[in-house]
Enzyme design. Structure first.
Site, PDB file in Angstrom:
ATOM      1  N   HIS A   1       0.862  -1.205   0.000  1.00 46.60           N
ATOM      2  CA  HIS A   1       0.000   0.000   0.000  1.00 46.60           C
ATOM      3  C   HIS A   1       0.893   1.248   0.000  1.00 46.60           C
ATOM      4  CE1 HIS A   1      -3.101   2.787   1.290  1.00 46.60           C
ATOM      5  NE2 HIS A   1      -3.995   1.830   1.486  1.00 46.60           N
TER       6      HIS A   1
ATOM      7  N   ASP B   1     -10.233   6.564  -5.166  1.00 50.49           N
ATOM      8  CA  ASP B   1     -10.069   5.285  -4.455  1.00 50.49           C
ATOM      9  C   ASP B   1     -10.514   4.175  -5.409  1.00 50.49           C
ATOM     10  OD1 ASP B   1      -9.721   3.317  -2.625  1.00 50.49           O
ATOM     11  OD2 ASP B   1     -10.990   4.195  -1.058  1.00 50.49           O
TER      12      ASP B   1
ATOM     13  N   GLU C   1      -0.709   1.211  -5.445  1.00 54.20           N
ATOM     14  CA  GLU C   1      -0.490  -0.030  -4.701  1.00 54.20           C
ATOM     15  C   GLU C   1      -0.454  -1.221  -5.660  1.00 54.20           C
ATOM     16  OE1 GLU C   1      -3.589  -0.068  -1.671  1.00 54.20           O
ATOM     17  OE2 GLU C   1      -3.719   2.096  -1.863  1.00 54.20           O
TER      18      GLU C   1
HETATM   19  O1  TA6 Z   1      -6.128   1.281  -0.629  1.00 51.61           O
HETATM   20  C1  TA6 Z   1      -7.057   2.298  -0.514  1.00 51.61           C
HETATM   21  C2  TA6 Z   1      -7.735   2.178   0.830  1.00 51.61           C
HETATM   22  O2  TA6 Z   1      -8.308   0.903   0.946  1.00 51.61           O
HETATM   23  C3  TA6 Z   1      -8.762   3.288   0.979  1.00 51.61           C
HETATM   24  O3  TA6 Z   1     -10.082   2.846   0.866  1.00 51.61           O
HETATM   25  C4  TA6 Z   1      -8.398   3.948   2.278  1.00 51.61           C
HETATM   26  O4  TA6 Z   1      -9.290   4.162   3.218  1.00 51.61           O
HETATM   27  C5  TA6 Z   1      -7.058   3.438   2.577  1.00 51.61           C
HETATM   28  O5  TA6 Z   1      -6.780   2.301   1.883  1.00 51.61           O
HETATM   29  C6  TA6 Z   1      -6.301   3.688   3.840  1.00 51.61           C
HETATM   30  O6  TA6 Z   1      -6.655   2.735   4.755  1.00 51.61           O
HETATM   31  P1  TA6 Z   1      -6.116   2.761   6.234  1.00 51.61           P
HETATM   32  O7  TA6 Z   1      -6.753   1.559   6.863  1.00 51.61           O
HETATM   33  O8  TA6 Z   1      -4.631   2.649   6.161  1.00 51.61           O
HETATM   34  O9  TA6 Z   1      -6.552   4.081   6.824  1.00 51.61           O
END
Ligand code: TA6
Length: 300
Positions: A169, A213, A272
């Site tokens: 990520h 997103d 990602e």
């Molecule tokens: O990868 C994108 C995502 O899934 C978004 O929907 C977003 O909320 C994010 O990751 C961040 O997630 P986190 O749990 O690290 O706050």
């Protein structure tokens, strides 16, 4: 292992040192002729990567919290063994547990070309077994050189197959979203989380002007983050990853998250590399799956 033991077994003179940056939070500091990087043992979380003579490639929020059991805002959080919400139990943590549990150092070595190689393994516990009732191992292999190479390696040591969702990520450092275009996803199908998972097709390069997103599916292609402000491009090359997620929370969501800082979202974008939604991997007993991403900088 204590900090002293870690340094005794795995520190390498000019390449790797271990330090405690907050209570219970140990970081591997990597410095070599090519680059600097910090990897937090909790989550095997690459927090920083900066090739020498370059701006940081990875974005780390100045407000990131380093605390046991908490995820770090920025760097390369590992989403494993599922991506997004758990498919049947909404009480389990989003993006899995790998990023918030302790990992151990398995190996460090200086490579002949001056790069540094480190390998980490997730430490199984009652907590991880309760959330993931499959016998498996997961390791992260990191090569810090002019480029950053990241390999997430999962082995099914069980007698039954299981389904695996995963992603690196990664938060990338950019000058400003308005000066940045993400390329490499033309004509790709994606699920748009901002539009209730509507099925869409990418038409052109992505310029972020509001919350983005998206889970792009069935794409093995490189992505390139063109940054006119920094006059550079970050190339994201990958292997055994069929999904690419592009995320920027934009103002309102970033403010709610509380660890971006004012306008922090303008200086980052997540691109990602993973296997999510339609692309989750079925791993047969005895099989190993290796997701690889390589991040490098090119002049614009
Ligand atoms: O990868 C994108 C995502 O899934 C978004 O929907 C977003 O909320 C994010 O990751 C961040 O997630 P986190 O749990 O690290 O706050």
């Amino acid at each position: 292992m204590t900090l002293a033991e870690l340094n005794q077994r795995f520190a390498i003179g000019n390449h790797v040192q271990f330090k405690e940056i907050a209570a219970g939070m140990i970081v591997a500091e990597v410095a070599n002729q090519h680059a600097l990087a910090n990897i937090v043992l909790q989550g095997a979380h690459i927090a920083t990567f900066q090739p020498r003579g370059e701006e940081p490639v990875i974005w780390l929020s100045p407000y990131a919290k380093f605390a046991p059991g908490k995820s770090i805002r920025g760097g390369v959080p590992i989403c494993w063994p599922w991506f997004g919400p758990h498919k049947s139990d909404s009480k389990l943590p989003g993006h899995g547990f790998a990023r918030t549990v302790p990992w151990e150092v398995l190996e460090t070595k200086a490579l002949p070309d001056g790069s540094t190689f480190l390998r980490f393994g997730l430490i199984e516990s009652e907590t991880t077994r309760a959330q993931w009732p499959h016998a498996s191992t997961v390791q992260l292999a990191v090569t810090v050189g002019k480029a950053l190479r990241v390999e997430l390696i999962t082995t099914n040591t069980d007698t039954k197959a299981f389904e695996l969702g995963e992603a690196l990520h990664t938060y990338f450092h950019i000058s400003d979203v308005a000066k940045t275009t993400i390329r490499g996803l033309d004509n790709c199908a994606y699920l748009d989380k901002v539009q209730n998972f509507a099925h869409c097709t990418q038409k052109d390069g992505i310029v972020i002007e509001s919350e983005v997103d998206r889970v792009y599916i069935n794409t093995a292609a490189d992505c390139v983050i063109e940054d006119k402000g920094l006059k550079r491009a970050i190339r994201i090359a990958k292997q055994d990853s069929m999904s690419t997620v592009v995320w920027n929370p934009w103002t309102e969501k970033a403010d709610k998250m509380g660890d971006f800082g004012e306008n922090g979202h303008r200086g980052m974008v997540c691109v990602e590399s993973g296997n999510a939604m339609e692309n989750i991997v079925t791993l047969a007993p005895g099989a190993t799956h290796k997701l690889v991403a390589v991040y490098s900088v090119e002049k614009l």
